[in-house]
Design a protein around this motif. Structure first.
Motif, PDB file in Angstrom:
ATOM      1  N   ILE A 113     -47.743  32.211   8.702  1.00 58.57           N
ATOM      2  CA  ILE A 113     -47.101  33.955   8.592  1.00 58.57           C
ATOM      3  C   ILE A 113     -47.500  34.695   8.608  1.00 58.57           C
ATOM      4  O   ILE A 113     -46.678  35.469   9.161  1.00 58.57           O
ATOM      5  N   SER A 186     -44.579  29.403  12.653  1.00 62.43           N
ATOM      6  CA  SER A 186     -45.414  30.283  13.071  1.00 62.43           C
ATOM      7  C   SER A 186     -44.313  30.985  13.696  1.00 62.43           C
ATOM      8  O   SER A 186     -43.595  32.728  13.715  1.00 62.43           O
ATOM      9  N   SER A 189     -40.658  31.425  11.682  1.00 66.37           N
ATOM     10  CA  SER A 189     -40.594  32.391  10.803  1.00 66.37           C
ATOM     11  C   SER A 189     -40.438  33.987  11.638  1.00 66.37           C
ATOM     12  O   SER A 189     -39.938  35.045  10.591  1.00 66.37           O
ATOM     13  N   ARG A 224     -37.453  34.808   3.123  1.00 62.33           N
ATOM     14  CA  ARG A 224     -37.948  33.776   2.730  1.00 62.33           C
ATOM     15  C   ARG A 224     -37.533  32.422   3.003  1.00 62.33           C
ATOM     16  O   ARG A 224     -37.866  31.392   3.143  1.00 62.33           O
ATOM     17  N   ILE A 227     -38.233  30.656   6.030  1.00 59.81           N
ATOM     18  CA  ILE A 227     -39.978  31.004   6.428  1.00 59.81           C
ATOM     19  C   ILE A 227     -39.841  29.722   5.578  1.00 59.81           C
ATOM     20  O   ILE A 227     -41.022  28.522   5.715  1.00 59.81           O
TER      21      ILE A 227
END
Ligand SMILES: Nc1ncnc2c1ncn2[C@@H]1O[C@H](COP(=O)(O)OP(=O)(O)OP(=O)(O)O)[C@@H](O)[C@H]1O
Ligand SMILES: [Mg+2]
Lengths: 315, 257
Positions: A113, A186, A189, A224, A227
């Protein structure tokens, strides 16, 4: 009092209504292509389904034979894996798999993140243009390479740092897996964060929010579901990973009650033993059952991903 | 009718030039914006109304390649000087955008967002701020039983009033509204215009509008822009009844724009 239709209108009407009259004109040909294409698609889809169910069936059918000799209770909860004595308790491996995955996610999620925030929010555009393709390339590196790196670099380092003699174990495996899934989590996200509409950021800045506040109070919550999707994808990869894990986990059937103790997980145990077992043995069946278990876990995760994607679209 | 000429100027803009890269978007703009009154910016699309509005809370800072010359003072303080803290400025100069943009959070959390940013965390205090802000934005009666519901479930007009409430919750002195009603239906528009009328006793309001009738209806002072320049600014009644510049007259009578 209907006025006569204009010439153009009549022409439009005819062109809509008819096929050109020829039996194998353009229209008929297109219809034929359409139908054929559709048929091919259906066949492919059915084929894929058949494959999936055959795999499930094959693994399940052989795996289930375990229970003729071993009680489910023993298989799932006993820590005694001694095939020489007909003891097939898989708890060590099941526990190992879950512990390894949990530990991996525990390390990988926060780092991923942060990388994603860095990429999406902080990095200047030119650096971003370099880093994104690099991360995408990392996703494609064969896992055995990560295993090598773990063996030659990480394990000696762990020995030095912790003072143990071995270094193999959950921690080493989790670190290797973290490095493996980091690019995947990553980057996805990063995409999720980048997709957060600018208007939310504007609203936060206009209220006097700093970049830090805006990122953590508005952007990350808004991203959210994306992710979480990235996390599950990474987790699915970590659970099924075999090669990299085999090379650093120690491959010893003992319960991992320490991060630095050599142990074994479902995947590594299967791949280490499957070559040496007699075909028609309980041992073989038990390994199949372990494979089946892995399969079911990954399928569940994929269903979860699908479910979340649908929810993401709704919002 | 309030005469803005007699009230004190809160915002003074002096020979402001703004460039987007090489594009000269605001040319030598000077004006005074009176306190506790409504000032309307009108003008054809692309003439720089939003750009000027964004200089007032420094939202232009985030657009790469923007360069500014000249001076803007709010309450006598140069807002582009080094001593000014952008976050504090934006707290004092609130903004409502063209498209309603509530966060994908609950109604309560939307309004409480700003106060929380600035360090207010007491439950009772937040409850109070949320209620007064929603009341000020004429939304309280409609949502008081649904504060935990997602803000995205509100209608467009309600969302925009929520955004106003959210802006009011940090107790600004100035409220900037960039075509805040252009995405709304006539009834919601009317509500927001009425709201602006009520709010002007307590806040200095600057609104951009494409709708000349709206400017005429609600504002005390009107500024007419053309190609990045201020053509004319005056009390609204004067500007619409006896424009001094031919171009203003052409625009308000609908001859171009
Ligand atoms: N981020 C930007 N980068 C470069 N040029 C910009 C940018 N934003 C606006 N401009 C240019 O500056 C000029 C003024 O734009 P602005 O958005 O202020 O106009 P406006 O009066 O608000 O128009 P509208 O009524 O359509 O909203 C336009 O010519 C526009 O193309
Ligand atoms: Mg605009």
């Amino acid at each position: 009092m209907s006025a006569p239709a204009s010439a153009a209108a009549t022409e439009l009407g005819t062109s809509l209504k008819t096929s050109s009259g020829k039996t194998f004109g353009r229209r008929a040909r297109l219809a034929f292509y359409n139908r054929t294409f559709k048929a091919i698609c259906v066949v492919c889809a059915v084929f894929v389904c058949i494959i999936l169910f055959s795999i499930l069936f094959l693994m399940g059918r052989t795996g289930i034979l375990t229970f003729e000799y071993v009680s489910p209770m023993e298989f799932f909860f006993s820590t005694e894996w001694v095939p020489e004595n007909e003891q097939y308790g898989a708890f060590i491996f099941i526990f190992g798999t879950f512990a390894l995955t949990a530990l991996t996610m525990l390390i990988a999620m926060p780092i991923s993140i942060l990388i994603a925030v860095f990429l999406a929010e902080v990095t200047p555009p030119w650096l971003r243009a370099v880093l994104r393709p690099v991360l995408d390339l990392l996703v494609g590196i064969p896992s055995v390479v990560y295993g090598f790196l773990g063996m030659t670099l990480l394990i000696p380092l762990l020995r030095d740092v912790t003072g143990t003699t071995m270094g193999d174990g959950l921690l080493a495996a989790a670190i290797v897996l973290t490095i493996m899934v980091l690019p995947t989590i990553s980057r996805i996200s990063d995409d999720a964060i980048t997709a957060v509409p600018k208007k939310y950021r504007d609203a936060s800045y206009a209220l006097g929010g700093t970049r830090f506040q805006t990122t953590f109070k508005v952007v990350l919550p808004a991203a959210r579901s994306g992710i979480m999707y990235a996390g599950i994808l990474g987790m699915a990869r970590a659970i099924g990973e075999t090669m990299a894990v085999v090379m650093v986990i120690g491959n010893t059937p003992q319960l991992a009650n320490s991060l630095l103790k050599p142990t074994s997980v479902l995947t590594s145990n299967i791949v280490m033993q499957i070559a040496n077992v007699p075909f028609d043995s309980t041992w073989n069946y038990a390994l199949y059952l372990m494979g089946f278990l892995l399969l079911v876990i990954s399928l569940l995760m994929i269903v979860l991903i699908r479910f979340m994607q649908r929810k993401g679209v709704q919002r | 009718m309030q005469a803005p000429a007699h009230t004190r100027a809160l915002i003074e803009i002096d020979k402001l030039n703004l460039y987007y890269g090489t594009f000269h978007a605001l040319k030598n703009v000077s004006m005074e914006i009176p306190e506790k009154a409504i000032t309307a910016f009108i003008g054809p699309s692309g003439c720089g109304k939003s750009t000027l509005l964004r200089t007032l809370n420094r939202m232009n800072d985030m657009i790469a390649g923007t360069r500014i010359e000249g001076k803007i003072a709010i309450g006598g303080a140069d807002i582009y000087s080094k001593e000014v803290d952008v976050e504090t400025l934006r707290k004092k100069v609130g903004m409502v955008f063209q498209q309603p943009n509530p966060f994908p959070k609950s109604i309560y959390d939307n309004v409480a967002y700003g106060p929380r940013l600035h360090g207010i965390s007491g439950r009772k205090q937040l409850d109070e701020i949320v209620e007064t802000s929603l009341r000020s934005a004429a939304l309280w009666e409609e949502v008081k039983d649904y504060l935990k519901r997602s803000a995205l479930s509100l209608s467009g007009g309600q969302q925009q009033r929520l955004c106003i409430a959210r802006a009011l919750a940090v107790e600004p002195d100035v409220l900037l509204m960039d075509e805040a009603t252009s995405a709304l239906d006539p009834i919601s528009t009317l509500k927001i215009e009425e709201l602006a009328q009520e709010l002007k006793d307590r806040y200095t309001i600057v609104m951009v509008t494409h709708n000349m009738h709206q400017a005429a209806r609600v504002s005390n002072q009107t500024v007419f822009f053309l190609n990045g320049e201020v053509v004319e600014y005056a009390e609204t009644e004067k500007l619409f009844s006896t424009p001094r510049d031919q171009r203003t007259e052409d625009y308000i009578s609908g001859r171009f724009g």
